[in-house]
Design a protein around this motif. Structure first.
Motif, PDB file in Angstrom:
ATOM      1  N   PRO A   1      39.048  28.958  18.718  1.00 35.76           N
ATOM      2  CA  PRO A   1      38.096  27.918  19.139  1.00 35.76           C
ATOM      3  C   PRO A   1      38.231  26.643  18.310  1.00 35.76           C
ATOM      4  CG  PRO A   1      37.018  30.052  19.075  1.00 35.76           C
ATOM      5  CD  PRO A   1      38.378  30.254  18.478  1.00 35.76           C
ATOM      6  N   GLU A   2      38.530  26.780  17.025  1.00 34.61           N
ATOM      7  CA  GLU A   2      38.662  25.605  16.165  1.00 34.61           C
ATOM      8  C   GLU A   2      39.854  24.744  16.587  1.00 34.61           C
ATOM      9  OE1 GLU A   2      39.245  24.414  11.437  1.00 34.61           O
ATOM     10  OE2 GLU A   2      39.233  26.516  12.068  1.00 34.61           O
ATOM     11  N   ASN A   3      40.992  25.388  16.835  1.00 36.39           N
ATOM     12  CA  ASN A   3      42.174  24.636  17.258  1.00 36.39           C
ATOM     13  C   ASN A   3      41.973  24.006  18.631  1.00 36.39           C
ATOM     14  OD1 ASN A   3      43.883  24.844  15.049  1.00 36.39           O
ATOM     15  ND2 ASN A   3      44.688  26.830  15.687  1.00 36.39           N
ATOM     16  N   MET A   4      41.348  24.747  19.540  1.00 39.76           N
ATOM     17  CA  MET A   4      41.107  24.192  20.869  1.00 39.76           C
ATOM     18  C   MET A   4      40.174  22.991  20.784  1.00 39.76           C
ATOM     19  SD  MET A   4      41.613  23.992  24.042  1.00 39.76           S
ATOM     20  CE  MET A   4      42.612  25.453  24.376  1.00 39.76           C
ATOM     21  N   ARG A   5      39.184  23.052  19.916  1.00 41.39           N
ATOM     22  CA  ARG A   5      38.261  21.925  19.745  1.00 41.39           C
ATOM     23  C   ARG A   5      39.012  20.690  19.247  1.00 41.39           C
ATOM     24  NH1 ARG A   5      34.837  24.435  17.146  1.00 41.39           N
ATOM     25  NH2 ARG A   5      35.454  23.888  15.023  1.00 41.39           N
ATOM     26  N   LYS A   6      39.966  20.873  18.349  1.00 40.40           N
ATOM     27  CA  LYS A   6      40.755  19.749  17.850  1.00 40.40           C
ATOM     28  C   LYS A   6      41.556  19.100  18.987  1.00 40.40           C
ATOM     29  CE  LYS A   6      41.440  21.573  13.150  1.00 40.40           C
ATOM     30  NZ  LYS A   6      42.464  22.097  12.194  1.00 40.40           N
ATOM     31  N   VAL A   7      42.149  19.942  19.817  1.00 34.65           N
ATOM     32  CA  VAL A   7      42.949  19.426  20.924  1.00 34.65           C
ATOM     33  C   VAL A   7      42.078  18.693  21.934  1.00 34.65           C
ATOM     34  CG1 VAL A   7      44.442  20.068  22.856  1.00 34.65           C
ATOM     35  CG2 VAL A   7      44.706  21.218  20.647  1.00 34.65           C
ATOM     36  N   VAL A   8      40.946  19.286  22.276  1.00 31.73           N
ATOM     37  CA  VAL A   8      40.036  18.668  23.246  1.00 31.73           C
ATOM     38  C   VAL A   8      39.485  17.352  22.707  1.00 31.73           C
ATOM     39  CG1 VAL A   8      37.831  18.931  24.432  1.00 31.73           C
ATOM     40  CG2 VAL A   8      39.445  20.838  24.386  1.00 31.73           C
ATOM     41  N   ASP A   9      39.140  17.318  21.436  1.00 33.66           N
ATOM     42  CA  ASP A   9      38.632  16.080  20.829  1.00 33.66           C
ATOM     43  C   ASP A   9      39.671  14.967  20.910  1.00 33.66           C
ATOM     44  OD1 ASP A   9      36.224  17.249  20.232  1.00 33.66           O
ATOM     45  OD2 ASP A   9      36.652  17.566  18.106  1.00 33.66           O
ATOM     46  N   LEU A  10      40.933  15.303  20.657  1.00 33.77           N
ATOM     47  CA  LEU A  10      42.002  14.312  20.728  1.00 33.77           C
ATOM     48  C   LEU A  10      42.168  13.810  22.161  1.00 33.77           C
ATOM     49  CD1 LEU A  10      44.377  12.749  19.475  1.00 33.77           C
ATOM     50  CD2 LEU A  10      45.792  14.790  19.847  1.00 33.77           C
TER      51      LEU A  10
ATOM     52  N   GLY B   1      49.865  10.912  31.019  1.00 29.92           N
ATOM     53  CA  GLY B   1      50.446   9.896  31.875  1.00 29.92           C
ATOM     54  C   GLY B   1      50.056  10.041  33.331  1.00 29.92           C
ATOM     55  N   TYR B   2      49.555  11.229  33.707  1.00 31.65           N
ATOM     56  CA  TYR B   2      49.045  11.422  35.053  1.00 31.65           C
ATOM     57  C   TYR B   2      47.516  11.491  35.032  1.00 31.65           C
ATOM     58  CZ  TYR B   2      50.002  12.357  39.949  1.00 31.65           C
ATOM     59  OH  TYR B   2      50.118  12.239  41.314  1.00 31.65           O
ATOM     60  N   LEU B   3      46.931  10.939  33.972  1.00 29.21           N
ATOM     61  CA  LEU B   3      45.485  10.871  33.774  1.00 29.21           C
ATOM     62  C   LEU B   3      44.840  12.261  33.788  1.00 29.21           C
ATOM     63  CD1 LEU B   3      44.407   7.690  35.794  1.00 29.21           C
ATOM     64  CD2 LEU B   3      45.345   7.877  33.485  1.00 29.21           C
ATOM     65  N   ILE B   4      45.566  13.251  33.266  1.00 29.15           N
ATOM     66  CA  ILE B   4      44.992  14.579  33.067  1.00 29.15           C
ATOM     67  C   ILE B   4      44.702  14.710  31.578  1.00 29.15           C
ATOM     68  CG2 ILE B   4      45.385  17.066  33.257  1.00 29.15           C
ATOM     69  CD1 ILE B   4      47.287  16.469  35.577  1.00 29.15           C
ATOM     70  N   PHE B   5      43.449  14.615  31.232  1.00 27.74           N
ATOM     71  CA  PHE B   5      43.056  14.607  29.825  1.00 27.74           C
ATOM     72  C   PHE B   5      42.394  15.931  29.425  1.00 27.74           C
ATOM     73  CE2 PHE B   5      43.045  10.111  31.125  1.00 27.74           C
ATOM     74  CZ  PHE B   5      44.009   9.636  30.259  1.00 27.74           C
ATOM     75  N   ASP B   6      42.767  16.985  30.101  1.00 23.65           N
ATOM     76  CA  ASP B   6      42.289  18.323  29.780  1.00 23.65           C
ATOM     77  C   ASP B   6      43.496  19.206  29.507  1.00 23.65           C
ATOM     78  OD1 ASP B   6      39.177  18.487  30.795  1.00 23.65           O
ATOM     79  OD2 ASP B   6      40.369  17.125  32.023  1.00 23.65           O
ATOM     80  N   PRO B   7      43.473  20.004  28.429  1.00 23.37           N
ATOM     81  CA  PRO B   7      44.572  20.958  28.224  1.00 23.37           C
ATOM     82  C   PRO B   7      44.502  22.051  29.280  1.00 23.37           C
ATOM     83  CG  PRO B   7      42.852  21.257  26.555  1.00 23.37           C
ATOM     84  CD  PRO B   7      42.478  20.048  27.351  1.00 23.37           C
ATOM     85  N   LEU B   8      45.549  22.177  30.095  1.00 21.64           N
ATOM     86  CA  LEU B   8      45.557  23.124  31.213  1.00 21.64           C
ATOM     87  C   LEU B   8      46.351  24.367  30.826  1.00 21.64           C
ATOM     88  CD1 LEU B   8      46.243  20.670  34.189  1.00 21.64           C
ATOM     89  CD2 LEU B   8      44.054  21.307  33.143  1.00 21.64           C
ATOM     90  N   GLN B   9      45.676  25.496  30.847  1.00 24.42           N
ATOM     91  CA  GLN B   9      46.336  26.754  30.509  1.00 24.42           C
ATOM     92  C   GLN B   9      47.407  27.079  31.543  1.00 24.42           C
ATOM     93  OE1 GLN B   9      43.718  30.026  29.341  1.00 24.42           O
ATOM     94  NE2 GLN B   9      44.949  31.374  30.639  1.00 24.42           N
ATOM     95  N   MET B  10      48.627  27.257  31.097  1.00 23.74           N
ATOM     96  CA  MET B  10      49.745  27.470  32.003  1.00 23.74           C
ATOM     97  C   MET B  10      49.771  28.906  32.509  1.00 23.74           C
ATOM     98  SD  MET B  10      52.595  25.271  29.860  1.00 23.74           S
ATOM     99  CE  MET B  10      53.953  26.125  30.632  1.00 23.74           C
ATOM    100  N   PRO B  11      49.969  29.100  33.807  1.00 24.44           N
ATOM    101  CA  PRO B  11      50.067  30.460  34.349  1.00 24.44           C
ATOM    102  C   PRO B  11      51.418  31.077  34.030  1.00 24.44           C
ATOM    103  CG  PRO B  11      50.527  28.880  36.066  1.00 24.44           C
ATOM    104  CD  PRO B  11      50.163  28.074  34.846  1.00 24.44           C
ATOM    105  N   LEU B  12      51.483  32.370  34.148  1.00 21.15           N
ATOM    106  CA  LEU B  12      52.741  33.091  34.023  1.00 21.15           C
ATOM    107  C   LEU B  12      53.285  33.389  35.406  1.00 21.15           C
ATOM    108  CD1 LEU B  12      51.839  35.610  31.195  1.00 21.15           C
ATOM    109  CD2 LEU B  12      53.412  33.687  31.034  1.00 21.15           C
TER     110      LEU B  12
END
Length: 273
Positions: free
Chosen positions: A3-12, A127-138
């Motif tokens: 959760p701490e690392n994800m919060r850092k990424v989301v904040d950025l 660059g495609y105005l996606i400002f959310d980290p999207l979990q990649m599917p397998l």
């Protein structure tokens, strides 16, 4: 990811989510320097002090800025190029592996186990105005092969046909999903990324103004190209033509750019036509 690392990424991501995609400063820098390499090195995002970067830019500027910031935070993002139909390397983004999964091998599959952990990698595509980290599917049979994200005003679907590739699809307001880009997930080196960045200065899209901004709070996207303004929200989109006499002030108000920058770029383009 913790959760701490994800919060850092989301904040950025939130910090850069008000940035305007624009090619105007890119057009000006190319005119000033006469070369792609010189223009790229003038880009604020290419400087060492990335905290001072407050402008706009194309996918290369935004992705490079995010790459530097995440690297400085201790992450190990990968630069990836986007292909569209027969056009190669016309877009770029980042893949962010979970730092807790890096370096672990999976003997059965012979690949980095981060490929096989459903929480291990995320797509970042400013660059495609996606400002959310999207979990990649397998891909199947390791996972579902796709993931859907109900973002606003454009929803996103990631499709993973193989371990080596991924597709970005978007749509909105009842419109059918469209394939936008295909990414080889292995990524490219910094040197190759900057080579494609240099090439982007001479593409067709540098012959007219392109501006794109997302108001995440209101769920509204503003897109301007070749004299037409498209405003898109959750209910649909509307296109209007901006009168040339009102163009500079209108674009400045909507896209939060200096009128002087807009006017300078438009003058450069007019001289070339």
């Amino acid at each position: 990811m913790t959760p701490e690392n994800m919060r850092k990424v989301v904040d950025l991501c939130n910090q850069i989510s008000n940035i305007t995609y624009e090619n105007l400063t890119k057009i000006i820098r190319l005119e000033q320097t006469g070369s792609a390499t010189g223009a790229r090195k003038l880009d604020d995002s290419d400087q060492n002090d990335i905290d001072s970067w407050m402008g706009g830019g194309t996918c290369f500027s935004m992705t490079w800025h995010l790459y530097q910031a995440l690297t400085d935070m201790g992450f190990k993002p990968r630069l990836v190029m986007g292909h569209k139909r027969k056009e190669r390397n016309i877009h770029c983004a980042l893949i962010l592996p979970d730092p807790d999964q890096l370096g672990v091998r999976n003997s059965e599959f012979g690949v980095n186990s981060s490929f096989l952990n459903p929480n291990s990698e995320f797509l970042l595509d400013p660059g495609y105005l996606i400002f959310d980290p999207l979990q990649m599917p397998l891909p199947q049979p390791f996972g579902t092969g796709e993931a859907f994200f109900p973002l606003s005003p454009n929803c996103v679907r990631l499709v993973r046909p193989t371990l080596e590739s991924m597709e970005l699809w978007t749509g909105g307001a009842g419109a059918p999903m469209k394939l936008r880009f295909e990414y080889p997930v292995e990524g490219v080196s910094v040197e190759e990324f900057k080579h494609h960045w240099n090439e982007s200065f001479y593409r067709e899209m540098m012959t007219y103004p392109v501006l794109n901004r997302l108001d995440r709070e209101k769920g509204i996207q503003y897109y301007y190209q070749k004299g037409n303004l498209v405003v898109r929200n959750a209910t649909g989109s509307k296109m209007t033509k901006i009168d040339p006499a009102d163009r500079v002030q209108t674009l400045s108000d909507i896209f939060k750019l200096s009128p002087a920058i807009i006017e300078q770029a438009l003058q450069i383009l007019e001289k070339k036509h």
